[in-house]
Motif scaffolding. Structure first.
Motif, mmCIF file in Angstrom:
data_model
loop_
_atom_site.group_PDB
_atom_site.id
_atom_site.type_symbol
_atom_site.label_atom_id
_atom_site.label_comp_id
_atom_site.label_asym_id
_atom_site.label_seq_id
_atom_site.Cartn_x
_atom_site.Cartn_y
_atom_site.Cartn_z
ATOM 1 N N ARG A 91 0.820 -1.222 0.000
ATOM 2 C CA ARG A 91 0.000 0.000 0.000
ATOM 3 C C ARG A 91 0.847 1.261 0.000
ATOM 4 N N ALA A 92 2.025 1.215 0.653
ATOM 5 C CA ALA A 92 2.900 2.391 0.733
ATOM 6 C C ALA A 92 3.786 2.544 -0.498
ATOM 7 N N GLY A 93 3.780 1.565 -1.401
ATOM 8 C CA GLY A 93 4.638 1.628 -2.578
ATOM 9 C C GLY A 93 6.061 1.153 -2.319
ATOM 10 N N MET A 94 6.291 0.607 -1.122
ATOM 11 C CA MET A 94 7.619 0.074 -0.798
ATOM 12 C C MET A 94 7.868 -1.269 -1.490
ATOM 13 N N MET A 95 6.793 -2.007 -1.742
ATOM 14 C CA MET A 95 6.872 -3.296 -2.426
ATOM 15 C C MET A 95 5.750 -3.368 -3.439
ATOM 16 N N ARG A 96 5.964 -4.216 -4.423
ATOM 17 C CA ARG A 96 4.876 -4.594 -5.327
ATOM 18 C C ARG A 96 4.810 -6.105 -5.298
ATOM 19 N N CYS A 97 3.632 -6.625 -5.563
ATOM 20 C CA CYS A 97 3.427 -8.069 -5.443
ATOM 21 C C CYS A 97 2.840 -8.632 -6.722
ATOM 22 N N GLU A 98 3.390 -9.756 -7.173
ATOM 23 C CA GLU A 98 2.775 -10.527 -8.252
ATOM 24 C C GLU A 98 2.334 -11.853 -7.659
ATOM 25 N N VAL A 99 1.187 -12.305 -8.084
ATOM 26 C CA VAL A 99 0.658 -13.580 -7.588
ATOM 27 C C VAL A 99 0.417 -14.490 -8.790
ATOM 28 N N HIS A 100 0.868 -15.743 -8.649
ATOM 29 C CA HIS A 100 0.711 -16.733 -9.711
ATOM 30 C C HIS A 100 0.119 -18.010 -9.131
ATOM 31 N N PRO A 101 -0.839 -18.626 -9.829
ATOM 32 C CA PRO A 101 -1.313 -19.934 -9.380
ATOM 33 C C PRO A 101 -0.192 -20.957 -9.575
ATOM 34 N N CYS A 102 -0.102 -21.889 -8.669
ATOM 35 C CA CYS A 102 0.905 -22.947 -8.773
ATOM 36 C C CYS A 102 0.356 -24.202 -8.116
ATOM 37 N N HIS A 103 1.129 -25.267 -8.157
ATOM 38 C CA HIS A 103 0.744 -26.530 -7.525
ATOM 39 C C HIS A 103 1.893 -27.017 -6.659
ATOM 40 N N GLY A 104 1.569 -27.691 -5.589
ATOM 41 C CA GLY A 104 2.562 -28.279 -4.711
ATOM 42 C C GLY A 104 2.118 -29.663 -4.303
ATOM 43 N N PHE A 105 2.988 -30.349 -3.606
ATOM 44 C CA PHE A 105 2.722 -31.725 -3.230
ATOM 45 C C PHE A 105 2.627 -31.842 -1.722
ATOM 46 N N PRO A 106 1.526 -32.401 -1.204
ATOM 47 C CA PRO A 106 1.370 -32.562 0.243
ATOM 48 C C PRO A 106 2.579 -33.253 0.853
ATOM 49 N N GLY A 107 3.028 -32.715 1.970
ATOM 50 C CA GLY A 107 4.185 -33.272 2.659
ATOM 51 C C GLY A 107 5.481 -32.563 2.334
ATOM 52 N N ASP A 108 5.521 -31.804 1.232
ATOM 53 C CA ASP A 108 6.731 -31.043 0.940
ATOM 54 C C ASP A 108 6.925 -29.996 2.032
ATOM 55 N N ALA A 109 8.145 -29.805 2.438
ATOM 56 C CA ALA A 109 8.447 -28.835 3.489
ATOM 57 C C ALA A 109 9.913 -28.447 3.408
ATOM 58 N N LEU A 110 10.226 -27.348 4.020
ATOM 59 C CA LEU A 110 11.628 -26.945 4.115
ATOM 60 C C LEU A 110 12.311 -27.831 5.148
ATOM 61 N N PRO A 111 13.566 -28.224 4.915
ATOM 62 C CA PRO A 111 14.257 -29.036 5.908
ATOM 63 C C PRO A 111 14.473 -28.238 7.196
ATOM 64 N N VAL A 112 14.498 -28.929 8.308
ATOM 65 C CA VAL A 112 14.707 -28.279 9.606
ATOM 66 C C VAL A 112 16.170 -28.000 9.803
#
Length: 112
Positions: A91-112
């Protein structure tokens, strides 16, 4: 590539794909505006809150002069775009955002 993946494995994995939205936040022209630190703190608070609510599955701030962050959102792209349009930095113009539809797989996660 040391792991062999069969066509059957690819088809089985593809069958489990779920829709998500990819939100890419880019730094905008007002990044260094007066009051930017306070606005960015509100942005961070909001993003962590959206994560806690389950609207963001994966949140990745990016250390870059051009890209501010990436979020994998659990809502359709249109809803994700509406949510991100209300972000304090957007809203302040500090960032702009693009949004794209995508697909992922259940259980995928970042490693700890």
């Amino acid at each position: 590539m040391s792991t062999t993946v069969t066509d059957e494995q690819i088809r089985a994995l593809a069958a489990t794909a779920k829709p998500y939205s990819l939100a890419l936040l880019h730094w905008g022209p007002e990044r260094a505006m007066d009051g930017a630190d306070a606005i960015e703190l509100e942005h961070q608070r909001r993003m962590v809150s959206l994560r806690a609510q389950g609207l963001i599955a994966i949140l990745c701030p990016v250390a870059s002069d051009t890209v501010a962050g990436v979020a994998i959102m659990t809502v359709p792209a249109e809803e994700a775009a509406e949510i991100m349009a209300e972000d304090p930095c957007v809203r302040a113009g500090m960032m702009r955002c693009e949004v794209h539809p995508c697909h992922g797989f259940p259980g995928d996660a970042l490693p700890v």
